[in-house]
Design a protein around this motif. Structure first.
Motif, PDB file in Angstrom:
ATOM      1  N   ALA A  57       0.832  -1.202   0.000  1.00 55.46           N
ATOM      2  CA  ALA A  57       0.000   0.000   0.000  1.00 55.46           C
ATOM      3  C   ALA A  57       0.870   1.256   0.000  1.00 55.46           C
ATOM      4  O   ALA A  57       0.654   2.186  -0.790  1.00 55.46           O
ATOM      5  CB  ALA A  57      -0.928  -0.005   1.214  1.00 55.46           C
ATOM      6  N   ALA A  58       1.870   1.286   0.900  1.00 55.11           N
ATOM      7  CA  ALA A  58       2.761   2.443   0.958  1.00 55.11           C
ATOM      8  C   ALA A  58       3.596   2.566  -0.316  1.00 55.11           C
ATOM      9  O   ALA A  58       3.739   3.652  -0.892  1.00 55.11           O
ATOM     10  CB  ALA A  58       3.670   2.346   2.179  1.00 55.11           C
ATOM     11  N   GLN A  63       4.898   4.986  -5.619  1.00 57.66           N
ATOM     12  CA  GLN A  63       5.075   4.821  -7.060  1.00 57.66           C
ATOM     13  C   GLN A  63       4.107   5.690  -7.846  1.00 57.66           C
ATOM     14  O   GLN A  63       4.476   6.274  -8.881  1.00 57.66           O
ATOM     15  CB  GLN A  63       4.895   3.348  -7.444  1.00 57.66           C
ATOM     16  CG  GLN A  63       6.026   2.450  -6.995  1.00 57.66           C
ATOM     17  CD  GLN A  63       7.356   2.849  -7.587  1.00 57.66           C
ATOM     18  OE1 GLN A  63       7.464   3.154  -8.770  1.00 57.66           O
ATOM     19  NE2 GLN A  63       8.394   2.869  -6.756  1.00 57.66           N
ATOM     20  N   LEU A  64       2.867   5.784  -7.377  1.00 56.36           N
ATOM     21  CA  LEU A  64       1.890   6.646  -8.045  1.00 56.36           C
ATOM     22  C   LEU A  64       2.358   8.098  -8.014  1.00 56.36           C
ATOM     23  O   LEU A  64       2.249   8.823  -9.013  1.00 56.36           O
ATOM     24  CB  LEU A  64       0.528   6.511  -7.367  1.00 56.36           C
ATOM     25  CG  LEU A  64      -0.584   7.428  -7.897  1.00 56.36           C
ATOM     26  CD1 LEU A  64      -0.850   7.167  -9.371  1.00 56.36           C
ATOM     27  CD2 LEU A  64      -1.861   7.244  -7.084  1.00 56.36           C
ATOM     28  N   ARG A  65       2.893   8.514  -6.873  1.00 55.29           N
ATOM     29  CA  ARG A  65       3.422   9.876  -6.758  1.00 55.29           C
ATOM     30  C   ARG A  65       4.555  10.108  -7.749  1.00 55.29           C
ATOM     31  O   ARG A  65       4.590  11.113  -8.458  1.00 55.29           O
ATOM     32  CB  ARG A  65       3.901  10.115  -5.327  1.00 55.29           C
ATOM     33  CG  ARG A  65       4.576  11.449  -5.085  1.00 55.29           C
ATOM     34  CD  ARG A  65       4.923  11.592  -3.608  1.00 55.29           C
ATOM     35  NE  ARG A  65       5.562  12.862  -3.322  1.00 55.29           N
ATOM     36  CZ  ARG A  65       6.875  13.039  -3.237  1.00 55.29           C
ATOM     37  NH1 ARG A  65       7.681  12.013  -3.413  1.00 55.29           N
ATOM     38  NH2 ARG A  65       7.383  14.231  -2.978  1.00 55.29           N
ATOM     39  N   SER A  66       5.470   9.158  -7.802  1.00 59.20           N
ATOM     40  CA  SER A  66       6.616   9.298  -8.714  1.00 59.20           C
ATOM     41  C   SER A  66       6.175   9.313 -10.174  1.00 59.20           C
ATOM     42  O   SER A  66       6.672  10.115 -10.974  1.00 59.20           O
ATOM     43  CB  SER A  66       7.614   8.160  -8.477  1.00 59.20           C
ATOM     44  OG  SER A  66       8.114   8.191  -7.158  1.00 59.20           O
ATOM     45  N   LEU A  67       5.237   8.437 -10.517  1.00 60.55           N
ATOM     46  CA  LEU A  67       4.761   8.371 -11.896  1.00 60.55           C
ATOM     47  C   LEU A  67       4.060   9.655 -12.311  1.00 60.55           C
ATOM     48  O   LEU A  67       4.234  10.125 -13.441  1.00 60.55           O
ATOM     49  CB  LEU A  67       3.822   7.175 -12.072  1.00 60.55           C
ATOM     50  CG  LEU A  67       4.485   5.792 -12.079  1.00 60.55           C
ATOM     51  CD1 LEU A  67       3.429   4.698 -12.092  1.00 60.55           C
ATOM     52  CD2 LEU A  67       5.413   5.653 -13.280  1.00 60.55           C
ATOM     53  N   SER A  68       3.264  10.225 -11.410  1.00 62.85           N
ATOM     54  CA  SER A  68       2.562  11.470 -11.751  1.00 62.85           C
ATOM     55  C   SER A  68       3.546  12.608 -11.963  1.00 62.85           C
ATOM     56  O   SER A  68       3.393  13.416 -12.894  1.00 62.85           O
ATOM     57  CB  SER A  68       1.557  11.825 -10.650  1.00 62.85           C
ATOM     58  OG  SER A  68       2.220  12.117  -9.428  1.00 62.85           O
ATOM     59  N   ILE A  69       4.588  12.675 -11.125  1.00 61.72           N
ATOM     60  CA  ILE A  69       5.599  13.726 -11.297  1.00 61.72           C
ATOM     61  C   ILE A  69       6.353  13.525 -12.609  1.00 61.72           C
ATOM     62  O   ILE A  69       6.546  14.476 -13.387  1.00 61.72           O
ATOM     63  CB  ILE A  69       6.583  13.722 -10.113  1.00 61.72           C
ATOM     64  CG1 ILE A  69       5.881  14.195  -8.842  1.00 61.72           C
ATOM     65  CG2 ILE A  69       7.779  14.639 -10.396  1.00 61.72           C
ATOM     66  CD1 ILE A  69       6.769  14.164  -7.610  1.00 61.72           C
ATOM     67  N   GLN A  70       6.777  12.292 -12.874  1.00 65.12           N
ATOM     68  CA  GLN A  70       7.547  12.035 -14.091  1.00 65.12           C
ATOM     69  C   GLN A  70       6.718  12.305 -15.336  1.00 65.12           C
ATOM     70  O   GLN A  70       7.237  12.835 -16.333  1.00 65.12           O
ATOM     71  CB  GLN A  70       8.054  10.588 -14.088  1.00 65.12           C
ATOM     72  CG  GLN A  70       9.080  10.289 -13.008  1.00 65.12           C
ATOM     73  CD  GLN A  70      10.299  11.174 -13.093  1.00 65.12           C
ATOM     74  OE1 GLN A  70      10.790  11.497 -14.181  1.00 65.12           O
ATOM     75  NE2 GLN A  70      10.810  11.602 -11.947  1.00 65.12           N
ATOM     76  N   ALA A  71       5.441  11.937 -15.304  1.00 67.81           N
ATOM     77  CA  ALA A  71       4.575  12.180 -16.460  1.00 67.81           C
ATOM     78  C   ALA A  71       4.415  13.676 -16.709  1.00 67.81           C
ATOM     79  O   ALA A  71       4.481  14.144 -17.857  1.00 67.81           O
ATOM     80  CB  ALA A  71       3.214  11.524 -16.236  1.00 67.81           C
ATOM     81  N   GLY A 212      -0.847   7.750   0.888  1.00 68.25           N
ATOM     82  CA  GLY A 212      -1.935   7.925  -0.068  1.00 68.25           C
ATOM     83  C   GLY A 212      -2.292   9.380  -0.257  1.00 68.25           C
ATOM     84  O   GLY A 212      -2.544   9.833  -1.386  1.00 68.25           O
ATOM     85  N   ALA A 213      -2.312  10.142   0.850  1.00 66.78           N
ATOM     86  CA  ALA A 213      -2.616  11.569   0.751  1.00 66.78           C
ATOM     87  C   ALA A 213      -1.541  12.308  -0.028  1.00 66.78           C
ATOM     88  O   ALA A 213      -1.835  13.206  -0.829  1.00 66.78           O
ATOM     89  CB  ALA A 213      -2.754  12.167   2.154  1.00 66.78           C
ATOM     90  N   ALA A 216      -2.076  11.574  -3.687  1.00 66.48           N
ATOM     91  CA  ALA A 216      -3.229  12.316  -4.211  1.00 66.48           C
ATOM     92  C   ALA A 216      -2.874  13.780  -4.437  1.00 66.48           C
ATOM     93  O   ALA A 216      -3.240  14.369  -5.468  1.00 66.48           O
ATOM     94  CB  ALA A 216      -4.401  12.191  -3.243  1.00 66.48           C
ATOM     95  N   LEU A 217      -2.162  14.381  -3.483  1.00 64.16           N
ATOM     96  CA  LEU A 217      -1.766  15.783  -3.625  1.00 64.16           C
ATOM     97  C   LEU A 217      -0.837  15.980  -4.819  1.00 64.16           C
ATOM     98  O   LEU A 217      -0.990  16.938  -5.594  1.00 64.16           O
ATOM     99  CB  LEU A 217      -1.069  16.261  -2.349  1.00 64.16           C
ATOM    100  CG  LEU A 217      -1.940  16.528  -1.126  1.00 64.16           C
ATOM    101  CD1 LEU A 217      -1.067  16.967   0.043  1.00 64.16           C
ATOM    102  CD2 LEU A 217      -2.978  17.595  -1.432  1.00 64.16           C
ATOM    103  N   THR A 218       0.135  15.089  -4.946  1.00 64.33           N
ATOM    104  CA  THR A 218       1.084  15.220  -6.050  1.00 64.33           C
ATOM    105  C   THR A 218       0.405  15.028  -7.388  1.00 64.33           C
ATOM    106  O   THR A 218       0.701  15.746  -8.357  1.00 64.33           O
ATOM    107  CB  THR A 218       2.226  14.206  -5.889  1.00 64.33           C
ATOM    108  OG1 THR A 218       2.809  14.346  -4.589  1.00 64.33           O
ATOM    109  CG2 THR A 218       3.294  14.432  -6.934  1.00 64.33           C
ATOM    110  N   THR A 219      -0.511  14.069  -7.456  1.00 63.46           N
ATOM    111  CA  THR A 219      -1.244  13.849  -8.702  1.00 63.46           C
ATOM    112  C   THR A 219      -2.091  15.067  -9.062  1.00 63.46           C
ATOM    113  O   THR A 219      -2.123  15.497 -10.217  1.00 63.46           O
ATOM    114  CB  THR A 219      -2.130  12.605  -8.581  1.00 63.46           C
ATOM    115  OG1 THR A 219      -1.314  11.467  -8.261  1.00 63.46           O
ATOM    116  CG2 THR A 219      -2.872  12.334  -9.876  1.00 63.46           C
ATOM    117  N   ALA A 220      -2.763  15.637  -8.058  1.00 62.85           N
ATOM    118  CA  ALA A 220      -3.558  16.850  -8.304  1.00 62.85           C
ATOM    119  C   ALA A 220      -2.665  17.995  -8.764  1.00 62.85           C
ATOM    120  O   ALA A 220      -3.018  18.746  -9.699  1.00 62.85           O
ATOM    121  CB  ALA A 220      -4.310  17.241  -7.032  1.00 62.85           C
TER     122      ALA A 220
END
Length: 276
Positions: A57-58, A63-71, A212-213, A216-220
């Motif tokens: 989960a962590a 990884q989601l945070r990293s992927l959103s930044i890289q994208a 998770g928060a 979500a913040l980084t993706t936003a």
């Protein structure tokens, strides 16, 4: 190795970066083993279901945070590369990005400190009567100090980068690149206080296991940056760096909301626990 990498051009730069990352990882693991923080025999043991689910989960949130930044930054690189065919815009942008990251390394240390200090304080005295409330109160005070240090360090680094603006031209021998990069370096300096607060707040959130928060913040923030970049692209490189402000402002608003209202260490929650 360095001479051979230079002869390879851009591929050599990528090779040198990969080698440095592998060597850094090996040194880091060796240091952990030497200090007995990491034990080789434990690496062979299987994880139980609860521990594995927590790690996944962590790790998934990180990884989601990293992927959103890289994208988002890949989209920025694509936009900059299409601004002109001469490569001046891309060179000026890359120089300014490196100039900005000079301060980011120090600010990342504040984030790391917060991620270590907060859980350590929350773990103290929890077995005693009222220990959890006192531990959370101490952690909340520490979180406030981390945020203050992050903002103060960001302001100090911003001032330092402003003082270094006259020397930004030494990063490129091309006059046209120097002229394009000079005003962008001002954006890099002004971004430092924002980045300091964001990094400090995210470090506190990491210490609270709020991965998770953070994701979500980084993706936003990444989505907001891409939208802003599409709107501000006619402004050229200035529009690109203004979109970085949007990226960090969105993250900062989320960090402040978590710090003061919704997070485990929000003032109102700690006050209620102490009064109980």
């Amino acid at each position: 190795m360095c001479a051979r990498a230079r002869r390879l051009g851009v591929a050599g730069a990528g090779l040198a970066t990969a080698v440095s990352e592998v060597v850094s990882c090996a040194l880091f693991v060796a240091l952990l083993v030497r200090r007995r923080i990491l034990r080789a025999d434990l690496l062979r043991k299987s994880l139980n279901a609860e521990t594995a689910s927590q790690l996944f989960a962590a790790g998934g949130a990180v990884q989601l945070r990293s992927l959103s930044i890289q994208a988002a930054f890949l989209y920025v690189a694509r936009t900059v590369a299409r601004m002109d065919t001469s490569g001046v815009a891309a060179a000026a942008h890359q120089i300014t990005l490196q100039f900005w990251q000079l301060g980011g390394i120090a600010l990342l240390a504040i984030s790391t400190a917060g991620s270590v200090i907060i859980p350590a304080l929350r773990a103290q005295g929890v077995a005693e009567p009222g220990g959890r409330a006192r531990a959370d109160a101490a952690a909340a005070c520490a979180a406030d100090r981390v945020m203050l240090w992050g903002g103060a360090m960001g302001c100090a680094l911003g001032c330092a980068l402003l003082a270094l603006l006259p020397f930004a031209s030494v990063l490129s021998p091309l006059p046209e690149v120097q002229r394009a990069a000079r005003p962008l370096a001002l954006f890099a300096a002004l971004l430092q206080p924002l980045v300091g607060l964001v990094f400090a707040g995210e470090g506190v959130m990491q210490g609270l296991n709020c991965f998770g928060a953070i994701a979500a913040l980084t993706t936003a923030g990444s989505v907001a940056m891409v939208v802003a970049l599409r709107l501000l692209a006619p402004l050229g490189l200035s529009g690109v760096w203004l979109s970085f402000f949007v990226f960090n402002i969105v993250r900062l608003l989320g960090v402040l909301r978590h710090h003061f209202r919704s997070g485990p260490l929000a003032v109102s929650r700690v006050s209620r626990r102490l009064a109980a």
